[in-house]
Design a protein around this motif. Structure first.
Motif, short mmCIF file in Angstrom:
data_model
loop_
_atom_site.label_atom_id
_atom_site.label_comp_id
_atom_site.label_asym_id
_atom_site.label_seq_id
_atom_site.Cartn_x
_atom_site.Cartn_y
_atom_site.Cartn_z
N HIS A 99 99.97 4.65 -66.44
CA HIS A 99 101.01 3.64 -66.29
C HIS A 99 100.97 3.07 -64.87
CE1 HIS A 99 102.86 7.46 -64.98
NE2 HIS A 99 103.46 6.71 -64.07
N THR A 100 101.80 2.08 -64.64
CA THR A 100 101.98 1.51 -63.30
C THR A 100 103.47 1.44 -63.00
OG1 THR A 100 102.08 -0.76 -64.11
CG2 THR A 100 99.89 0.06 -63.51
N HIS A 101 103.78 1.15 -61.75
CA HIS A 101 105.16 0.92 -61.31
C HIS A 101 105.17 -0.31 -60.42
CE1 HIS A 101 106.21 5.01 -62.56
NE2 HIS A 101 105.18 5.45 -61.86
N THR A 102 106.33 -0.91 -60.25
CA THR A 102 106.44 -2.06 -59.35
C THR A 102 106.76 -1.63 -57.92
OG1 THR A 102 108.76 -2.33 -59.96
CG2 THR A 102 107.12 -3.66 -61.18
N GLU A 103 106.73 -0.33 -57.65
CA GLU A 103 106.86 0.20 -56.30
C GLU A 103 105.94 1.42 -56.18
OE1 GLU A 103 110.33 2.96 -55.38
OE2 GLU A 103 111.22 1.63 -56.87
N ASP A 104 105.69 1.85 -54.94
CA ASP A 104 104.86 3.03 -54.72
C ASP A 104 105.44 4.23 -55.47
OD1 ASP A 104 103.70 1.38 -52.82
OD2 ASP A 104 104.48 2.48 -51.11
N GLU A 105 104.55 5.14 -55.88
CA GLU A 105 105.00 6.44 -56.37
C GLU A 105 104.57 7.47 -55.34
OE1 GLU A 105 104.81 9.57 -60.07
OE2 GLU A 105 104.33 7.47 -60.43
N ILE A 106 105.54 8.11 -54.75
CA ILE A 106 105.25 9.05 -53.66
C ILE A 106 105.77 10.43 -54.00
CG2 ILE A 106 107.33 8.35 -52.41
CD1 ILE A 106 105.69 8.87 -49.80
N ARG A 107 104.96 11.43 -53.66
CA ARG A 107 105.34 12.83 -53.82
C ARG A 107 104.99 13.58 -52.54
NH1 ARG A 107 106.19 11.29 -58.46
NH2 ARG A 107 106.39 12.44 -60.37
N ALA A 108 105.91 14.40 -52.09
CA ALA A 108 105.67 15.34 -51.00
C ALA A 108 105.77 16.72 -51.64
CB ALA A 108 106.69 15.18 -49.88
N ILE A 109 104.66 17.43 -51.72
CA ILE A 109 104.63 18.70 -52.42
C ILE A 109 105.19 19.80 -51.51
CG2 ILE A 109 103.19 20.35 -53.68
CD1 ILE A 109 103.34 17.41 -54.86
N ILE A 110 106.21 20.48 -52.00
CA ILE A 110 106.88 21.54 -51.25
C ILE A 110 106.41 22.91 -51.72
CG2 ILE A 110 109.13 22.55 -50.66
CD1 ILE A 110 108.56 19.68 -49.49
N ALA A 111 106.19 23.07 -53.02
CA ALA A 111 105.70 24.33 -53.59
C ALA A 111 104.93 24.02 -54.87
CB ALA A 111 106.86 25.28 -53.88
N GLY A 112 104.02 24.90 -55.24
CA GLY A 112 103.23 24.71 -56.45
C GLY A 112 102.09 23.74 -56.23
N ASP A 135 101.10 18.54 -48.86
CA ASP A 135 100.43 17.26 -49.12
C ASP A 135 101.43 16.20 -49.53
OD1 ASP A 135 97.83 18.24 -48.65
OD2 ASP A 135 97.58 18.87 -50.74
N ILE A 136 101.27 15.01 -48.96
CA ILE A 136 102.09 13.86 -49.32
C ILE A 136 101.14 12.75 -49.75
CG2 ILE A 136 103.66 12.08 -48.48
CD1 ILE A 136 103.48 15.44 -46.83
N ILE A 137 101.44 12.14 -50.87
CA ILE A 137 100.60 11.06 -51.38
C ILE A 137 101.50 9.92 -51.85
CG2 ILE A 137 100.50 12.04 -53.69
CD1 ILE A 137 97.58 11.02 -53.83
N SER A 138 101.04 8.71 -51.63
CA SER A 138 101.75 7.53 -52.09
C SER A 138 100.76 6.63 -52.82
CB SER A 138 102.39 6.78 -50.92
OG SER A 138 103.08 5.64 -51.41
N VAL A 139 100.95 6.52 -54.14
CA VAL A 139 100.12 5.66 -54.97
C VAL A 139 100.71 4.26 -54.91
CG1 VAL A 139 99.23 5.26 -57.30
CG2 VAL A 139 99.55 7.61 -56.46
N PRO A 140 99.91 3.25 -54.53
CA PRO A 140 100.46 1.90 -54.38
C PRO A 140 101.00 1.31 -55.68
CG PRO A 140 98.24 2.05 -53.45
CD PRO A 140 98.49 3.32 -54.21
N GLU A 141 101.97 0.43 -55.53
CA GLU A 141 102.53 -0.27 -56.69
C GLU A 141 101.42 -0.94 -57.49
OE1 GLU A 141 103.69 -4.54 -54.69
OE2 GLU A 141 105.16 -2.92 -54.59
N ASN A 142 101.63 -1.03 -58.78
CA ASN A 142 100.72 -1.68 -59.72
C ASN A 142 99.36 -1.00 -59.85
OD1 ASN A 142 102.66 -3.71 -60.37
ND2 ASN A 142 102.15 -4.68 -58.41
N THR A 143 99.22 0.22 -59.35
CA THR A 143 97.97 0.97 -59.48
C THR A 143 98.08 1.90 -60.69
OG1 THR A 143 97.60 0.94 -57.09
CG2 THR A 143 96.44 2.63 -58.34
N PRO A 144 97.17 1.77 -61.66
CA PRO A 144 97.20 2.66 -62.82
C PRO A 144 97.01 4.12 -62.40
CG PRO A 144 95.81 0.75 -63.24
CD PRO A 144 96.11 0.75 -61.77
N PRO A 171 103.43 1.06 -69.29
CA PRO A 171 102.19 1.57 -69.88
C PRO A 171 100.99 0.70 -69.50
CG PRO A 171 103.93 1.51 -71.51
CD PRO A 171 104.44 0.79 -70.29
N PHE A 172 99.86 1.35 -69.28
CA PHE A 172 98.63 0.66 -68.92
C PHE A 172 97.55 1.11 -69.89
CE2 PHE A 172 94.65 0.16 -66.56
CZ PHE A 172 94.78 -1.12 -66.06
#
Length: 180
Positions: A99-112, A135-144, A171-172
């Protein structure tokens, strides 16, 4: 430390500098937080009360506010997933659709551990980013892409949002995508 697997070649990319350079080339932001800041009673804990989630947010307040200032995030929360999560399999199935989003999807992993599957440039194709605490990751908007758990099926992560109501997944359909 994150590790990358390029799906069409099975090549693995390791090491902070190499991972960061590869992801930067794919317009994906990758950073790390000092996971040792997390209080001992929260380390490796996957069922959290609202107070414990607030404590995590308080512990990383400086880092969160720095990201928010740089990227325009307006709100954030802590998500926990584990075998204790009701309907975990159904929830993961929903996550595992490209799928895609119209904004970044970001996660900062704290555990697991978790994994983003991201559609890269035409010469790269899909690649996996295996994430660990810090680890912190930000997937850019509109990126599948999609996000799921690793074999341990446990994660605690901070999520940040531009829109106060969170992400909407679009959905993509991609006939080139093959589940691994």
């Amino acid at each position: 430390m994150a590790e990358i697997r390029i799906r069409n070649t099975n090549e693995r990319i390791q090491g902070d500098v190499n991972v960061g350079a590869f992801l930067s080339g794919q317009s994906v932001i990758y950073e790390q937080w000092d996971i040792s800041k997390l209080p001992a009673h929260l380390q490796g804990k996957f069922v959290l009360s609202d107070e414990e989630k607030s404590e995590i947010l308080s512990t990383y307040d400086t880092e969160i506010r720095d990201l928010a200032l740089r990227r325009g995030y307006q709100t954030w929360d802590v998500i926990t997933l584990s075998e204790a999560t009701p309907n975990l399999d159904e929830l993961l199935k929903k996550f595992e659709d490209v799928h895609t989003h119209t904004e970044d999807e970001i996660r900062a992993i704290i555990a697991g551990r978790g994994i983003f599957i991201i559609k890269g440039s035409d010469d790269v194709g899909y690649f996996d980013v295996e994430l660990e605490p810090g680890d912190i990751i930000s997937v850019p908007e509109n990126t599948p892409h999609f996000f799921t758990l690793m074999d341990n099926r446990k994660i605690v992560a901070v999520r940040l949002f531009v829109e106060t109501n969170g992400w909407v997944a679009y959905p993509f359909a991609d006939p080139t995508f093959q589940k691994a």
